[in-house]
Design a protein around this motif. Structure first.
Motif: not given
Length: 392
Positions: A46-73
């Motif tokens: 959902s849009a709410g989940e996308v925004f919530q997950v994005s608050t814990t991602i460091e802009d431009g940091n690939a490792d951050s993106w991958a780990s946060v989405f994997e954890a949510q999955g």
């Protein structure tokens, strides 16, 4: 923005896919953040989940993106299993599809290798489980091609006379995510839907398959398979290509006469021009940008953009050879290379029923491949196909 206004823009060789910022300063992350929002109506997170997950991602940091989405999955997988334990199969499927979306997003900025493939195969497993739990008429297939196979899914319509749409993604996609961006909408509209990875898409590079200039060959193999396996009527089959798939679609329209109608968003007729223009724009990339480029070079079977451009030099799709109706789609946020090639292509195609569709900001569908409003693309394509196939 009109066709005339775009054409008057001068020599612009930008390769951008977004001209405005939505959440992240990193353009690669921002594109897939927007894509995740666009997938939500079709069953993605959902849009709410996308925004919530994005608050814990460091802009431009690939490792951050991958780990946060994997954890949510993983959180969503656990929730889906709880729904199964309570006998709520549909809720489990809905949640499992959201988990698929998270794992699919997780691998976006992971370099080729074991971790990429682990996340990728996990997303595939979750997708198939979701299709079964949702009761959708899905069959996974594998088309023999070269030394390996081209994977895909086929969704059979209840009406035997229904048209078929074959959906092909681009450089960054896998065929399963095309279910969220386009496929599910056509299933709901009564189409037979085929989703397929061509060489270089999904995880096919791990099997030695890379992007091919003569795309009509793998597309032809997929068509042969759809006829033999599912009895698809080619006189009512349309091909939709997205992003780099806009070249795959244009080339197939020019060289594979069995297609009844073709759509590309946007059109790419000379890929080497895009690859060469991208060389200058890839200086000082973020970690996410570099990881994304690593994956793209893996899919292209090379190591850097100049090599890729040389490999594809002289490769083109010829609009004068197109004999079936062709719908060229252009969002006005697309960079200059995408815009100019789409306009030139639409002017060169003379097949009856062909047209150019320009989607501006007022449509909310002006981003790359209409990622900000996938439904609008579906509506436009269906209305056009209704005319082409003379269906109400």
């Amino acid at each position: 923005m009109s066709k005339q206004e775009i054409a008057a823009g001068g020599e612009d060789y930008s390769t951008q896919r977004l001209s405005q910022r939505y959440r992240f300063s990193d353009p690669n992350m921002d594109l897939f953040f927007l894509g995740a929002l666009g997938w939500a109506p079709a069953g993605g997170i959902s849009a709410g989940e996308v925004f919530q997950v994005s608050t814990t991602i460091e802009d431009g940091n690939a490792d951050s993106w991958a780990s946060v989405f994997e954890a949510q999955g993983e959180t969503l997988v656990a929730q889906a299993d709880q729904w199964i334990g309570r006998g709520e199969t549909r809720a489990a499927g809905e949640t499992r599809l959201r988990a698929f979306t998270c794992f699919r997003l997780a691998w976006q900025f992971v370099s080729p290798g074991d971790r990429f493939l682990t996340l990728f195969h996990r997303s595939q497993q979750l997708f198939d489980m979701a299709m079964e739990e949702l009761g959708l008429p899905s069959q996974r297939f594998a088309v023999p091609y070269g030394s390996s196979t081209l994977p895909g899914h086929f969704f059979r319509a209840s009406d035997p006379s229904a048209p078929t749409i074959l959906i092909i993604g681009g450089a960054d996609t896998c065929h399963e995510d095309r279910f969220l961006s386009q496929g599910r909408y056509y299933i709901d509209r009564g189409y037979n839907v085929a989703l397929a990875d061509l060489p270089g898409q999904g995880s096919t590079p791990a099997d030695g398959l890379f992007w091919e200039p003569e795309t009509e060959k793998p597309v032809g193999a997929v068509l042969d398979f759809l006829i033999e396996k599912y009895g698809v009527d080619l006189s009512r089959l349309a091909l939709l290509g997205m992003s780099l798939g806009g070249y795959f679609a244009a080339r197939s329209a020019a060289e594979e006469p069995r297609l009844a109608a073709v759509i590309a968003t946007p059109v790419l007729s000379h890929p080497s021009e895009l690859f060469m223009a991208a060389v200058g724009s890839h200086s000082n990339p973020s970690q996410a940008g570099q990881r994304n480029m690593d994956v793209l070079m893996w899919k292209g079977g090379t190591t850097d953009l100049p090599s890729l451009a040389r490999k594809w030099e002289g490769t083109c799709a010829d609009p004068a050879k197109v004999r079936m109706p062709f719908l060229s789609v252009l969002g006005t946020q697309e960079g200059g290379v995408w815009q100019k090639q789409t306009l030139a292509w639409s002017e060169g195609v003379t097949a009856p029923g062909s047209r150019l569709l320009v989607l501006g900001p007022e449509t909310g569908a002006d981003a790359h491949c209409q990622g900000n409003n996938p439904l609008r693309l579906v509506q436009e394509v269906q209305a056009w196909l209704n005319t082409v196939f003379s269906t109400p």
